[in-house]
Design an enzyme around this catalytic site. Structure first.
Site, PDB file in Angstrom:
ATOM      1  N   LYS A 187      -9.562  -5.975  10.173  1.00  0.00           N
ATOM      2  CA  LYS A 187     -10.787  -5.284   9.793  1.00  0.00           C
ATOM      3  C   LYS A 187     -12.074  -5.492  10.418  1.00  0.00           C
ATOM      4  O   LYS A 187     -12.663  -4.428  10.449  1.00  0.00           O
ATOM      5  CB  LYS A 187     -10.956  -6.137   8.351  1.00  0.00           C
ATOM      6  CG  LYS A 187      -9.872  -5.707   7.212  1.00  0.00           C
ATOM      7  CD  LYS A 187     -10.079  -6.232   5.976  1.00  0.00           C
ATOM      8  CE  LYS A 187      -8.800  -6.075   5.038  1.00  0.00           C
ATOM      9  NZ  LYS A 187      -9.312  -6.569   3.495  1.00  0.00           N
ATOM     10  N   GLY A 200     -15.715 -16.566   3.550  1.00  0.00           N
ATOM     11  CA  GLY A 200     -14.952 -16.072   4.684  1.00  0.00           C
ATOM     12  C   GLY A 200     -14.914 -14.510   4.571  1.00  0.00           C
ATOM     13  O   GLY A 200     -15.887 -13.963   3.558  1.00  0.00           O
ATOM     14  N   GLY A 201     -14.219 -13.880   5.188  1.00  0.00           N
ATOM     15  CA  GLY A 201     -14.156 -12.263   5.000  1.00  0.00           C
ATOM     16  C   GLY A 201     -14.015 -11.694   3.600  1.00  0.00           C
ATOM     17  O   GLY A 201     -14.548 -10.818   3.232  1.00  0.00           O
ATOM     18  N   TYR A 206      -2.602 -12.485  -5.293  1.00  0.00           N
ATOM     19  CA  TYR A 206      -1.706 -12.062  -6.622  1.00  0.00           C
ATOM     20  C   TYR A 206      -0.388 -12.867  -6.293  1.00  0.00           C
ATOM     21  O   TYR A 206       0.230 -12.811  -5.123  1.00  0.00           O
ATOM     22  CB  TYR A 206      -1.577 -10.909  -6.659  1.00  0.00           C
ATOM     23  CG  TYR A 206      -1.014  -9.927  -5.749  1.00  0.00           C
ATOM     24  CD1 TYR A 206      -1.909  -9.531  -4.698  1.00  0.00           C
ATOM     25  CD2 TYR A 206       0.234  -9.716  -5.639  1.00  0.00           C
ATOM     26  CE1 TYR A 206      -1.241  -8.595  -3.547  1.00  0.00           C
ATOM     27  CE2 TYR A 206       0.968  -8.905  -4.628  1.00  0.00           C
ATOM     28  CZ  TYR A 206      -0.003  -8.450  -3.678  1.00  0.00           C
ATOM     29  OH  TYR A 206       0.600  -7.673  -2.497  1.00  0.00           O
ATOM     30  N   ASP A 242     -12.998  -2.899  -0.712  1.00  0.00           N
ATOM     31  CA  ASP A 242     -12.336  -4.183  -1.358  1.00  0.00           C
ATOM     32  C   ASP A 242     -13.069  -4.410  -2.488  1.00  0.00           C
ATOM     33  O   ASP A 242     -12.758  -4.960  -3.604  1.00  0.00           O
ATOM     34  CB  ASP A 242     -12.127  -5.210  -0.431  1.00  0.00           C
ATOM     35  CG  ASP A 242     -11.138  -4.990   0.514  1.00  0.00           C
ATOM     36  OD1 ASP A 242      -9.963  -4.516   0.209  1.00  0.00           O
ATOM     37  OD2 ASP A 242     -11.265  -5.644   1.707  1.00  0.00           O
ATOM     38  N   SER A 247       0.923  -1.046  -0.055  1.00  0.00           N
ATOM     39  CA  SER A 247       0.023  -0.113   0.047  1.00  0.00           C
ATOM     40  C   SER A 247       0.738   1.259   0.069  1.00  0.00           C
ATOM     41  O   SER A 247       0.486   2.084  -0.536  1.00  0.00           O
ATOM     42  CB  SER A 247      -0.975  -0.043   1.211  1.00  0.00           C
ATOM     43  OG  SER A 247      -2.114  -0.770   0.863  1.00  0.00           O
TER      44      SER A 247
HETATM   45  P1  ATR Z   1     -10.722 -14.696   4.506  1.00  0.00           P
HETATM   46  O1  ATR Z   1     -11.034 -13.613   5.471  1.00  0.00           O
HETATM   47  O2  ATR Z   1      -9.490 -14.488   4.013  1.00  0.00           O
HETATM   48  O3  ATR Z   1     -11.759 -15.281   3.791  1.00  0.00           O
HETATM   49  P2  ATR Z   1     -11.030 -17.201   6.334  1.00  0.00           P
HETATM   50  O4  ATR Z   1     -12.466 -16.369   7.267  1.00  0.00           O
HETATM   51  O5  ATR Z   1     -10.407 -18.094   7.109  1.00  0.00           O
HETATM   52  O6  ATR Z   1     -10.596 -16.297   5.676  1.00  0.00           O
HETATM   53  O7  ATR Z   1     -11.862 -18.014   5.081  1.00  0.00           O
HETATM   54  C1  ATR Z   1     -10.994 -18.630   4.368  1.00  0.00           C
HETATM   55  C2  ATR Z   1     -11.895 -19.388   3.167  1.00  0.00           C
HETATM   56  O8  ATR Z   1     -11.025 -20.317   2.140  1.00  0.00           O
HETATM   57  C3  ATR Z   1     -13.165 -20.234   3.592  1.00  0.00           C
HETATM   58  O9  ATR Z   1     -14.029 -20.101   2.655  1.00  0.00           O
HETATM   59  C4  ATR Z   1     -12.683 -21.663   3.416  1.00  0.00           C
HETATM   60  O10 ATR Z   1     -13.205 -22.770   3.345  1.00  0.00           O
HETATM   61  P3  ATR Z   1     -13.807 -23.442   4.646  1.00  0.00           P
HETATM   62  O11 ATR Z   1     -15.056 -22.505   5.102  1.00  0.00           O
HETATM   63  O12 ATR Z   1     -14.476 -24.792   3.995  1.00  0.00           O
HETATM   64  O13 ATR Z   1     -12.919 -23.447   5.695  1.00  0.00           O
HETATM   65  C5  ATR Z   1     -11.544 -21.561   2.240  1.00  0.00           C
HETATM   66  N1  ATR Z   1     -10.467 -22.402   1.926  1.00  0.00           N
HETATM   67  C6  ATR Z   1      -9.369 -22.581   2.789  1.00  0.00           C
HETATM   68  N2  ATR Z   1      -8.708 -23.424   2.309  1.00  0.00           N
HETATM   69  C7  ATR Z   1      -9.286 -24.075   1.206  1.00  0.00           C
HETATM   70  C8  ATR Z   1      -8.913 -25.150   0.229  1.00  0.00           C
HETATM   71  N3  ATR Z   1      -7.876 -25.847   0.247  1.00  0.00           N
HETATM   72  N4  ATR Z   1     -10.025 -25.401  -0.638  1.00  0.00           N
HETATM   73  C9  ATR Z   1     -11.131 -24.914  -0.778  1.00  0.00           C
HETATM   74  N5  ATR Z   1     -11.376 -23.763   0.026  1.00  0.00           N
HETATM   75  C10 ATR Z   1     -10.476 -23.434   1.054  1.00  0.00           C
END
Ligand code: ATR
Length: 284
Positions: free
Chosen positions: A69, A132-133, A225, A105, A20
């Site tokens: 966040k 997730g977030g 990225y 975002d 940033s």
């Molecule tokens: P963020 O805030 O970055 O979204 P998070 O709340 O930890 O982080 O969410 C991570 C997301 O990536 C979730 O949707 C997770 O799926 P689950 O809810 O089933 O855990 C997904 N995720 C992480 N590793 C994954 C993988 N190897 N294959 C598919 N989905 C994955």
């Protein structure tokens, strides 16, 4: 005596990797806006104290990154609708006692897709991977851009369903009618665009999508990225998707939205993205 430039920073933990400051320095040079933009490392339990100290020292605004966040959301006194939908804040603007929380975002992603990549989102059918977030943060901006259908698909299907139900209740029937949810295996087909908002890329993996989901999409975009194509981008190309993009454009796009909120003028993201891409390649 010239007045001190307005001060901004990105706050997170870790923070040394953040691009940033580079991006905002390029925006400042491009627009002629006199700003300073630094990095703030806050201890895990010291977010509010670090923000207070920054404000007391005259800071005008902050970008907020992991893991703060949600705490930035709690700290803001007012929120934009997109920050309310995201339940998270990545941009704080300070004005006297007022603290505005925004989330740029989603608008950054929408601007990258529509303005740079050139795909119209009006009427598009979009498959959004993750619950997730990162996924939550882009739902309202995608709906507001006019997507006809937004399918949330997550490894743990129940999480996607819960997110859909929560957002549907919050956003109202017009938006809810276009939202569906399920697990990756039941993602379905007939999409124009697939967006990866999962954390799978952190372990160089791609979410396991059934092959029918890849029949049709003209674009696959990863929020992650790097100097090389991500696992998701490679999987999309192998499945026959004609165009893949990573999340660097979204990163520059969200920064441009923050800059516009703070300074009242929108920088041109394209040359900054090109410069950043060149720097990434040179460092690889
Ligand atoms: P963020 O805030 O970055 O979204 P998070 O709340 O930890 O982080 O969410 C991570 C997301 O990536 C979730 O949707 C997770 O799926 P689950 O809810 O089933 O855990 C997904 N995720 C992480 N590793 C994954 C993988 N190897 N294959 C598919 N989905 C994955």
């Amino acid at each position: 005596m010239p007045s001190r430039p307005a001060r901004y920073a990105v706050i997170g933990n870790p923070i040394a990797h953040s691009r940033s400051p580079e991006i905002h320095a390029l925006f400042a040079a491009q627009t002629g806006e006199a700003i300073e933009y630094g990095r703030l490392l806050a201890p895990p339990d010291g977010f509010v104290a670090a923000v207070d100290a920054f404000r007391a020292d005259g800071g005008a605004g902050l970008n907020v990154t992991l893991p703060f966040k949600p705490e930035a959301f709690a700290l803001a006194r007012r929120h934009t609708p997109r920050a309310l939908a995201a339940g998270a804040v990545n941009t704080l603007a300070f004005d006297g006692d007022d603290v505005l929380g925004d989330n740029t975002d989603g608008p950054g992603l929408v601007a990258d897709i529509e303005r740079r990549i050139g795909m119209a989102l009006g009427g598009a059918r979009v498959l959004l991977l993750g619950a997730g977030g990162a996924a939550r943060g882009v739902v309202l901006p995608l709906l507001e851009a006019g997507v006809e259908r937004l399918a949330l698909a997550n490894r743990t299907g129940s999480r996607a369903l819960a997110l859909r139900d929560e957002l549907a209740a919050r956003l109202g029937p017009a938006h809810a009618a276009r939202l569906s949810a399920g697990d990756l295996g039941s993602a379905g087909a007939g999409f124009d665009l697939v967006i990866n908002a999962t954390a799978a890329g952190l372990s160089d993996a791609a979410p396991a999508l059934p092959s029918e989901a890849w029949r049709g999409p003209r674009l696959a975009i990863d929020m992650v990225y790097g100097a090389r194509p991500t696992a998701f981008m490679r999987a999309a190309l192998e499945a026959g998707c004609p165009r893949v993009e990573d999340g660097l454009g979204m990163l520059v796009g969200q920064a441009a939205e923050s800059f516009a909120l703070w300074r009242g003028r929108r920088p041109d993201a394209a040359p900054v993205l090109a410069e950043l891409r060149a720097r990434l390649a040179a460092a690889a």
